[in-house]
Motif scaffolding. Structure first.
Motif, PDB file in Angstrom:
ATOM      1  N   GLY A  84       0.761  -1.200   0.094  1.00  0.00           N
ATOM      2  CA  GLY A  84      -0.209   0.061   0.089  1.00  0.00           C
ATOM      3  C   GLY A  84       0.818   1.272  -0.024  1.00  0.00           C
ATOM      4  N   LEU A  85       0.258   2.448   0.611  1.00  0.00           N
ATOM      5  CA  LEU A  85       1.062   3.792   0.476  1.00  0.00           C
ATOM      6  C   LEU A  85       2.373   3.584   1.422  1.00  0.00           C
ATOM      7  N   LYS A  86       2.467   2.702   2.213  1.00  0.00           N
ATOM      8  CA  LYS A  86       3.481   2.371   3.099  1.00  0.00           C
ATOM      9  C   LYS A  86       4.813   2.182   2.289  1.00  0.00           C
ATOM     10  N   GLY A  87       4.557   1.306   1.143  1.00  0.00           N
ATOM     11  CA  GLY A  87       5.327   0.783   0.418  1.00  0.00           C
ATOM     12  C   GLY A  87       6.425   2.003  -0.315  1.00  0.00           C
ATOM     13  N   LYS A  88       7.622   1.338  -0.382  1.00  0.00           N
ATOM     14  CA  LYS A  88       8.585   2.263  -1.013  1.00  0.00           C
ATOM     15  C   LYS A  88       8.278   3.213  -2.118  1.00  0.00           C
ATOM     16  N   HIS A  89       7.788   2.644  -3.198  1.00  0.00           N
ATOM     17  CA  HIS A  89       7.080   3.156  -4.408  1.00  0.00           C
ATOM     18  C   HIS A  89       6.041   4.086  -4.181  1.00  0.00           C
ATOM     19  N   SER A  90       5.249   3.434  -3.970  1.00  0.00           N
ATOM     20  CA  SER A  90       3.726   4.126  -3.758  1.00  0.00           C
ATOM     21  C   SER A  90       3.726   5.336  -2.851  1.00  0.00           C
ATOM     22  N   SER A  91       4.506   4.946  -1.792  1.00  0.00           N
ATOM     23  CA  SER A  91       4.507   6.344  -0.916  1.00  0.00           C
ATOM     24  C   SER A  91       5.097   7.616  -1.455  1.00  0.00           C
ATOM     25  N   PHE A  93       3.560   9.368  -3.444  1.00  0.00           N
ATOM     26  CA  PHE A  93       2.205  10.038  -3.569  1.00  0.00           C
ATOM     27  C   PHE A  93       2.455  11.287  -2.349  1.00  0.00           C
ATOM     28  N   PHE A  94       3.115  10.745  -1.521  1.00  0.00           N
ATOM     29  CA  PHE A  94       3.466  11.893  -0.394  1.00  0.00           C
ATOM     30  C   PHE A  94       4.218  12.968  -0.596  1.00  0.00           C
ATOM     31  N   GLU A  95       5.136  12.749  -1.713  1.00  0.00           N
ATOM     32  CA  GLU A  95       6.195  13.918  -2.279  1.00  0.00           C
ATOM     33  C   GLU A  95       5.329  14.851  -2.940  1.00  0.00           C
ATOM     34  N   ILE A  96       4.123  14.477  -3.641  1.00  0.00           N
ATOM     35  CA  ILE A  96       3.381  15.568  -4.150  1.00  0.00           C
ATOM     36  C   ILE A  96       2.614  16.400  -3.066  1.00  0.00           C
ATOM     37  N   VAL A  97       2.221  15.720  -1.890  1.00  0.00           N
ATOM     38  CA  VAL A  97       1.517  16.393  -0.981  1.00  0.00           C
ATOM     39  C   VAL A  97       2.726  17.513  -0.149  1.00  0.00           C
ATOM     40  N   ARG A  98       3.793  16.859  -0.188  1.00  0.00           N
ATOM     41  CA  ARG A  98       4.825  17.736   0.579  1.00  0.00           C
ATOM     42  C   ARG A  98       5.212  18.702  -0.367  1.00  0.00           C
ATOM     43  N   CYS A  99       5.111  18.889  -1.954  1.00  0.00           N
ATOM     44  CA  CYS A  99       5.357  20.011  -2.687  1.00  0.00           C
ATOM     45  C   CYS A  99       4.198  21.054  -2.249  1.00  0.00           C
ATOM     46  N   LEU A 100       3.154  20.565  -2.532  1.00  0.00           N
ATOM     47  CA  LEU A 100       1.944  21.307  -2.171  1.00  0.00           C
ATOM     48  C   LEU A 100       2.063  22.183  -0.673  1.00  0.00           C
ATOM     49  N   LEU A 122      -6.280   0.774  -5.931  1.00  0.00           N
ATOM     50  CA  LEU A 122      -6.073   1.865  -4.978  1.00  0.00           C
ATOM     51  C   LEU A 122      -7.367   2.031  -3.951  1.00  0.00           C
ATOM     52  N   LEU A 123      -8.500   1.782  -4.522  1.00  0.00           N
ATOM     53  CA  LEU A 123      -9.527   1.947  -3.630  1.00  0.00           C
ATOM     54  C   LEU A 123      -9.805   0.771  -2.477  1.00  0.00           C
ATOM     55  N   ARG A 133      -6.886   7.865   3.008  1.00  0.00           N
ATOM     56  CA  ARG A 133      -5.673   8.576   2.956  1.00  0.00           C
ATOM     57  C   ARG A 133      -5.312   9.654   2.191  1.00  0.00           C
ATOM     58  N   VAL A 134      -5.304   9.153   0.722  1.00  0.00           N
ATOM     59  CA  VAL A 134      -5.045  10.115  -0.303  1.00  0.00           C
ATOM     60  C   VAL A 134      -6.168  11.121  -0.253  1.00  0.00           C
TER      61      VAL A 134
END
Length: 194
Positions: A84-91, A93-100, A122-123, A133-134
């Motif tokens: 899930g979002l805790k994985g190395k690659h799928s996480s 997503f949080f880089e986009i949030v950080r940039c925002l 993802l659903l 979380r997204v």
């Protein structure tokens, strides 16, 4: 509209948006072969670019009306690691949030729209909590979201279901700018008849 193509791959979003009359002002992609393809397909001269989203500072991104992204699905996909979002690659997503968040802190203009694409899983990833979380993360940085699952089989001879999430900057943009569900269905029905 001006858009930034994040996790750009070879530019699926870029192609569609350019054909619709929009202008790319930047792109980020780490895979060297995808970067080579992107540069061969599009005129990238003068565009902002970076190879690793983790090195990008939100305040350094050019102003744009739309950020598009399909963060890696490796850990979400049913064929993947299922971390899930805790994985190395799928996480990522949080880089986009950080940039925002960095743009909010610097009082720089946020994009009016976010357009995220990912696998349908993802659903249901992590019992649905990853999708929640997204939505929560997008809400925290000021976006109201809509989503829908599309299957490429409705358009092409290929069966690939993807979820598309559209974020509208709260109190600035109203969802009326996008096709309503009835209009999308009408478009699909018209395409099937041809």
């Amino acid at each position: 509209m001006k858009f930034i193509d994040l996790f750009a791959g070879i530019g699926g979003f870029h192609t569609g948006l350019e054909k619709a009359g929009h202008t790319c002002v930047g792109w980020v992609e780490w895979d060297k072969f995808a970067r080579q393809s992107y540069q061969a397909i599009y005129d990238t001269d003068g565009l902002y670019t970076a190879t690793d989203i983790q090195d990008v500072k939100g305040v350094d991104l050019p102003d744009a009306d739309l950020w598009t992204f399909g963060s890696p699905c490796t850990d979400i996909s049913l064929a993947g690691r299922k971390e899930g979002l805790k994985g190395k690659h799928s996480s990522m997503f949080f880089e986009i949030v950080r940039c925002l968040e960095e743009r909010v802190q610097a009082q720089k203009e946020l994009p009016a729209f976010l357009l995220m694409e990912n696998v349908k899983a993802l659903l249901s990833s992590n019992g649905g909590w990853d999708f929640a979380r997204v939505l929560i993360e997008m809400d925290k940085v000021g976006y109201d979201c809509e989503w829908k699952v599309y299957n490429t089989a409705d358009y092409l001879p290929q069966n690939r279901e993807r979820v598309y999430i559209v974020g509208h900057l709260r109190k600035k943009i109203q969802p009326k700018y996008f096709l309503g569900q009835d209009k999308v269905q009408q478009l699909i029905d018209n395409l099937r008849e041809k």
